[in-house]
Design a protein around this motif. Sequence first.
Motif, PDB file in Angstrom:
ATOM      1  N   LYS A   1      45.504 -50.846  67.793  1.00  0.00           N
ATOM      2  CA  LYS A   1      44.890 -50.795  66.462  1.00  0.00           C
ATOM      3  C   LYS A   1      45.005 -52.121  65.712  1.00  0.00           C
ATOM      4  CE  LYS A   1      45.089 -45.881  65.670  1.00  0.00           C
ATOM      5  NZ  LYS A   1      45.581 -44.793  64.844  1.00  0.00           N
ATOM      6  N   LYS A   2      45.989 -52.937  66.051  1.00  0.00           N
ATOM      7  CA  LYS A   2      46.175 -54.230  65.381  1.00  0.00           C
ATOM      8  C   LYS A   2      45.330 -55.341  66.004  1.00  0.00           C
ATOM      9  CE  LYS A   2      50.862 -53.275  63.892  1.00  0.00           C
ATOM     10  NZ  LYS A   2      52.276 -53.625  64.051  1.00  0.00           N
ATOM     11  N   ARG A   3      44.732 -55.063  67.133  1.00  0.00           N
ATOM     12  CA  ARG A   3      43.955 -56.065  67.843  1.00  0.00           C
ATOM     13  C   ARG A   3      42.693 -56.444  67.069  1.00  0.00           C
ATOM     14  NH1 ARG A   3      41.852 -54.698  73.719  1.00  0.00           N
ATOM     15  NH2 ARG A   3      40.304 -56.319  73.768  1.00  0.00           N
ATOM     16  N   LYS A   4      42.398 -57.716  67.007  1.00  0.00           N
ATOM     17  CA  LYS A   4      41.230 -58.199  66.284  1.00  0.00           C
ATOM     18  C   LYS A   4      40.002 -58.162  67.179  1.00  0.00           C
ATOM     19  CE  LYS A   4      44.093 -61.317  63.581  1.00  0.00           C
ATOM     20  NZ  LYS A   4      45.315 -60.694  64.058  1.00  0.00           N
ATOM     21  N   LYS A   5      38.900 -57.729  66.632  1.00  0.00           N
ATOM     22  CA  LYS A   5      37.627 -57.712  67.343  1.00  0.00           C
ATOM     23  C   LYS A   5      36.867 -59.005  67.076  1.00  0.00           C
ATOM     24  CE  LYS A   5      34.396 -55.628  69.738  1.00  0.00           C
ATOM     25  NZ  LYS A   5      34.534 -55.550  71.174  1.00  0.00           N
ATOM     26  N   ALA A   6      36.955 -59.502  65.847  1.00  0.00           N
ATOM     27  CA  ALA A   6      36.242 -60.725  65.478  1.00  0.00           C
ATOM     28  C   ALA A   6      36.966 -61.435  64.351  1.00  0.00           C
ATOM     29  CB  ALA A   6      34.819 -60.395  65.047  1.00  0.00           C
ATOM     30  N   VAL A   7      36.812 -62.739  64.327  1.00  0.00           N
ATOM     31  CA  VAL A   7      37.372 -63.553  63.255  1.00  0.00           C
ATOM     32  C   VAL A   7      36.334 -64.608  62.894  1.00  0.00           C
ATOM     33  CG1 VAL A   7      39.248 -65.093  62.549  1.00  0.00           C
ATOM     34  CG2 VAL A   7      39.710 -63.242  64.136  1.00  0.00           C
ATOM     35  N   ILE A   8      36.125 -64.782  61.600  1.00  0.00           N
ATOM     36  CA  ILE A   8      35.207 -65.809  61.116  1.00  0.00           C
ATOM     37  C   ILE A   8      36.049 -66.883  60.445  1.00  0.00           C
ATOM     38  CG2 ILE A   8      33.320 -66.319  59.527  1.00  0.00           C
ATOM     39  CD1 ILE A   8      32.408 -63.407  59.871  1.00  0.00           C
TER      40      ILE A   8
ATOM     41  N   MET B   1      44.181 -63.149  70.046  1.00  0.00           N
ATOM     42  CA  MET B   1      42.964 -62.520  70.584  1.00  0.00           C
ATOM     43  C   MET B   1      42.864 -62.722  72.090  1.00  0.00           C
ATOM     44  SD  MET B   1      40.071 -63.306  67.712  1.00  0.00           S
ATOM     45  CE  MET B   1      38.809 -62.248  68.446  1.00  0.00           C
ATOM     46  N   LYS B   2      43.291 -63.879  72.552  1.00  0.00           N
ATOM     47  CA  LYS B   2      43.160 -64.219  73.971  1.00  0.00           C
ATOM     48  C   LYS B   2      44.161 -63.453  74.836  1.00  0.00           C
ATOM     49  CE  LYS B   2      43.376 -68.153  77.089  1.00  0.00           C
ATOM     50  NZ  LYS B   2      43.618 -69.571  77.215  1.00  0.00           N
ATOM     51  N   VAL B   3      45.400 -63.381  74.391  1.00  0.00           N
ATOM     52  CA  VAL B   3      46.460 -62.726  75.148  1.00  0.00           C
ATOM     53  C   VAL B   3      46.574 -61.288  74.663  1.00  0.00           C
ATOM     54  CG1 VAL B   3      48.900 -62.755  75.747  1.00  0.00           C
ATOM     55  CG2 VAL B   3      47.675 -64.898  75.451  1.00  0.00           C
ATOM     56  N   ARG B   4      46.167 -60.379  75.492  1.00  0.00           N
ATOM     57  CA  ARG B   4      46.151 -58.970  75.109  1.00  0.00           C
ATOM     58  C   ARG B   4      47.424 -58.287  75.583  1.00  0.00           C
ATOM     59  NH1 ARG B   4      40.563 -59.614  76.960  1.00  0.00           N
ATOM     60  NH2 ARG B   4      39.316 -59.740  75.087  1.00  0.00           N
TER      61      ARG B   4
END
Length: 156
Positions: free
Chosen positions: A30-37, A18-21
């Motif tokens: 499309k594979k990039r995460k917007k949020a993780v719980i 998530m940090k390194v784009r």
Amino acid sequence: MASGVQVADEVCHIFYDMKVRKCSTPEEIKKRKKAVIFCLKEGKEILVGDVGVTITDPFKHFVGMLPEKDCRYALYDASYETKESRKEELMFFLWAPELAPLKSKMIYMSSKDAIKKKFQGIKHECQTNGPEDLNWACIAEKLGESLTVAFEGCPV
């Protein structure tokens, strides 16, 4: 007081992703995460992909996925605008709702430093006790941007 909870390597990998784009192709975006719980037993990935097309309000969807009666940690890739520029920054949440058991709140609070140490570079941290703490105005304040004019494309 530390709880002795260990942070799994998978959690660190999710944070790093998530940090390194490295999003240059449409497939990578499309594979990039917007949020993780995260909970203390396992991680749960949510909102992966082009959320603007599939989910009209990703933050509202994220808030709706937080359990009403238990604690969680979460990472959210916030998009916001100030009067000067558009920004994207990771936010770390400690979700400790009023209805959560006291034991759960104590464990999550005492384990927070362990997970934060693994999340190097997080600028914004929010401890929230209910959905009322997760409105756009509160989040803009947490971002430390007094000039925030929009959060996730919605005016503040």
